[in-house]
Design an enzyme around this catalytic site. Structure first.
Site, mmCIF file in Angstrom:
data_model
loop_
_atom_site.group_PDB
_atom_site.id
_atom_site.type_symbol
_atom_site.label_atom_id
_atom_site.label_comp_id
_atom_site.label_asym_id
_atom_site.label_seq_id
_atom_site.Cartn_x
_atom_site.Cartn_y
_atom_site.Cartn_z
ATOM 1 C CE LYS A 13 7.533 5.117 -10.802
ATOM 2 N NZ LYS A 13 8.743 4.294 -10.871
ATOM 3 N NE ARG A 88 11.443 1.834 -4.321
ATOM 4 C CZ ARG A 88 10.444 1.936 -5.168
ATOM 5 N NH1 ARG A 88 9.613 2.952 -5.096
ATOM 6 N NH2 ARG A 88 10.265 1.018 -6.096
ATOM 7 N NE ARG A 127 -5.681 -2.857 -12.632
ATOM 8 C CZ ARG A 127 -4.389 -2.798 -12.917
ATOM 9 N NH1 ARG A 127 -3.986 -2.409 -14.112
ATOM 10 N NH2 ARG A 127 -3.508 -3.126 -12.008
ATOM 11 N NE ARG A 160 -2.955 -8.800 -9.861
ATOM 12 C CZ ARG A 160 -2.207 -7.709 -10.003
ATOM 13 N NH1 ARG A 160 -2.620 -6.710 -10.744
ATOM 14 N NH2 ARG A 160 -1.034 -7.609 -9.411
ATOM 15 N NE ARG A 171 1.151 -0.482 -4.654
ATOM 16 C CZ ARG A 171 0.877 -0.675 -5.953
ATOM 17 N NH1 ARG A 171 -0.291 -1.144 -6.312
ATOM 18 N NH2 ARG A 171 1.783 -0.415 -6.855
#
Ligand SMILES: [Zn+2]
Length: 219
Positions: A13, A88, A127, A160, A171
């Site tokens: 985004k 939001r 990742r 991470r 999330r």
């Protein structure tokens, strides 16, 4: 052109917001940038926001709303903007509608980026980052020459917290729960355009521009 961009984590985004704002010749207005500008500028709203952020709390709607209102009243945003990260939730969307109506305008389009959640999980959870130079690898798509070690200086790569599968799934769930009513709200207002955020950055941009153009010609 007054547009809102909505999309889950992992949809690219931020990248699309940057590109689309340039292509549409409107400023990109993101809550992240607004927060930083207010905090570093030491404004009253910035001080208030910082108190919450320092405690690790969410900045309340009334503070966020006031900052967004200030930003949208600035000269560069009078002819249009691309909002990223706001609204939001439905109350914020209603506030935005009121703000714009006070300024004698309204939104033209709300562009929703949709992703395949499993694909996002796969992409982000693969990742691995280098603690020394910050380079980011992917175990499948961009693997280091020697497994688990940075190509640059050989440091041990790590995952991470944000890239952990549980974190990503959480999330995505929060996003889904929070955004579903928002998307419904804008669909009812006749402003919603939904596109698939899969494929290359250029493909998604092309799809986004076509969807925006179609929405505008229908208006
Ligand atoms: Zn490195």
């Amino acid at each position: 052109m007054r547009a809102v961009l909505v999309g889950p984590p992992g949809a690219g985004k931020g990248t699309q917001a940057q590109i689309l704002a340039e292509e549409l010749s409107v400023p990109k207005v993101s809550t992240g940038d607004i927060f930083r500008a207010n905090v570093s500028g030491g404004t009253e709203l910035g001080k208030k926001a910082k108190e919450f952020m320092d405690r690790g709390d969410l900045v309340p709607d009334e503070v966020t709303n006031a900052m967004v209102k200030d930003r949208l009243a600035q000269d560069d945003a009078t002819e249009g903007f691309l909002l990223d990260g706001f609204p939001r939730n439905v109350p914020q969307a209603q506030t935005l509608k009121g703000m714009l109506s006070d300024l004698g305008s309204g939104l033209d389009v709300v562009l929703e980026l949709r992703v395949d959640e499993e694909e996002v999980v796969k992409r982000l959870s693969g990742r691995r980052s280098c603690p020394e130079c910050g380079r980011v690898y992917h175990v499948e798509y961009d693997a280091p020459r020697s497994e688990g070690k940075c190509d640059n200086e050989g440091a041990e790569l790590y995952q991470r917290e944000d890239d952990r599968e549980e974190t990503i799934r959480h999330r995505l769930k929060v996003y889904r729960e929070q955004t579903a009513p928002l998307v419904e709200f804008y669909a009812a207002e006749g402003l919603l355009a939904t596109i698939a955020a899969t494929g290359s950055v250029a493909e998604v941009t092309a799809r986004a521009k076509a969807a925006i153009a179609e929405k505008r010609s229908a208006a």
